[in-house]
Write an enzyme that holds these catalytic residues in place. Structure first.
Site, PDB file in Angstrom:
ATOM      1  N   SER A   1       0.831  -1.206   0.000  1.00  0.00           N
ATOM      2  CA  SER A   1       0.000   0.000   0.000  1.00  0.00           C
ATOM      3  C   SER A   1       0.864   1.254   0.000  1.00  0.00           C
ATOM      4  O   SER A   1       1.234   1.762  -1.055  1.00  0.00           O
ATOM      5  CB  SER A   1      -0.953  -0.021   1.203  1.00  0.00           C
ATOM      6  OG  SER A   1      -1.821   1.098   1.183  1.00  0.00           O
ATOM      7  N   CYS A   2       1.205   1.770   1.179  1.00  0.00           N
ATOM      8  CA  CYS A   2       1.828   3.095   1.252  1.00  0.00           C
ATOM      9  C   CYS A   2       3.208   3.151   0.605  1.00  0.00           C
ATOM     10  O   CYS A   2       3.539   4.133  -0.060  1.00  0.00           O
ATOM     11  CB  CYS A   2       1.889   3.563   2.704  1.00  0.00           C
ATOM     12  SG  CYS A   2       0.249   3.840   3.413  1.00  0.00           S
TER      13      CYS A   2
END
Length: 233
Positions: free
Chosen positions: A169-170
């Site tokens: 994700s990030c």
């Protein structure tokens, strides 16, 4: 208490290595998998190394923090500070339920309230007040809706050295955006994590083929050791 993620056993890891080796050849023959290399003016970007991700007991917690990721980041911090390389941290935090938008439909974002211990940077990899930069973001990418791109360009930065969580994700979204914003990007292999081990392996492979260079910690430390100390602009 959260359930522990199942580690990759040797058979699974060997199978992944075989698959990735073959796929790397496919990319190579099509002109992908090129090395972007290091530039001359890096910044260290620590993505979401806050307690909600790095400490046990949170719903966002990732594995392998104590044994591998935190010690690796500590070594990077020491090397970067020795050369006065800019150090940037991100955390994801919200001031209200409304501030979260639709995120709670899929994830427990109510755990990430601004001002709580959950969103504070882990004190084992501490931010140096008045020297380091903290960006509070609302989206997976550290570039989305923030001034990160602006301060990097103002500082003449050409290379981002990335650590943190989560790979799927990030970290991934930040690295993808970094290339689009015009920066060389290096992921430090030992210094990134996720809640699902397979997600780490796949995303490291895929990003290394298409968006950045994935490098071992020792090589990144050697690069930093050869730098001349930064001078402020």
């Amino acid at each position: 208490m959260r359930e522990a993620a199942m580690p990759l056993d040797d058979k699974v890891r060997k199978a992944l290595d075989t698959i990735f080796s073959g796929d790397a050849g496919l990319y190579q023959t099509r002109g992908w998998n090129q090395r972007s290399g290091f530039g001359t003016r890096p910044a260290l970007l620590n993505i979401d190394l806050a307690n909600a991700w790095t400490r046990p007991g949170y719903r966002f917690s990732c594995d392998d923090m104590d044994e591998r990721i935190i010690p690796g980041v500590q070594r990077l911090l020491a090397a970067a500070r020795a050369k006065k390389v800019p150090i940037i941290y991100t955390t994801t935090a919200f001031c209200s339920r409304f501030d979260m938008g639709a995120f709670p439909l899929k994830k427990p974002f109510e755990d990430l309230m601004l001002g709580t211990d959950a969103t504070e940077i882990d004190d084992r990899v501490p931010l140096e007040e008045g020297v380091d930069t903290l960006i509070v973001k609302k989206r997976p990418s550290a570039f989305a809706g923030t001034h990160l791109g602006g301060i990097l360009r103002a500082g003449g930065i050409d290379t981002l050295i990335c650590t943190g969580v989560t790979m799927a994700s990030c970290v991934r979204h930040t690295v993808e955006d970094a290339l689009g914003e015009g920066f060389r990007t290096v992921i430090v292999r030992e210094c990134v994590g996720d809640r699902v081990p397979a997600a780490i392996e796949w995303n490291l492979f895929d990003l290394d083929m298409k968006y950045c260079d994935v490098e071992p910690l020792d090589r990144v430390l050697a690069y930093l050791a050869e730098l001349e100390p930064f001078e402020e602009r």
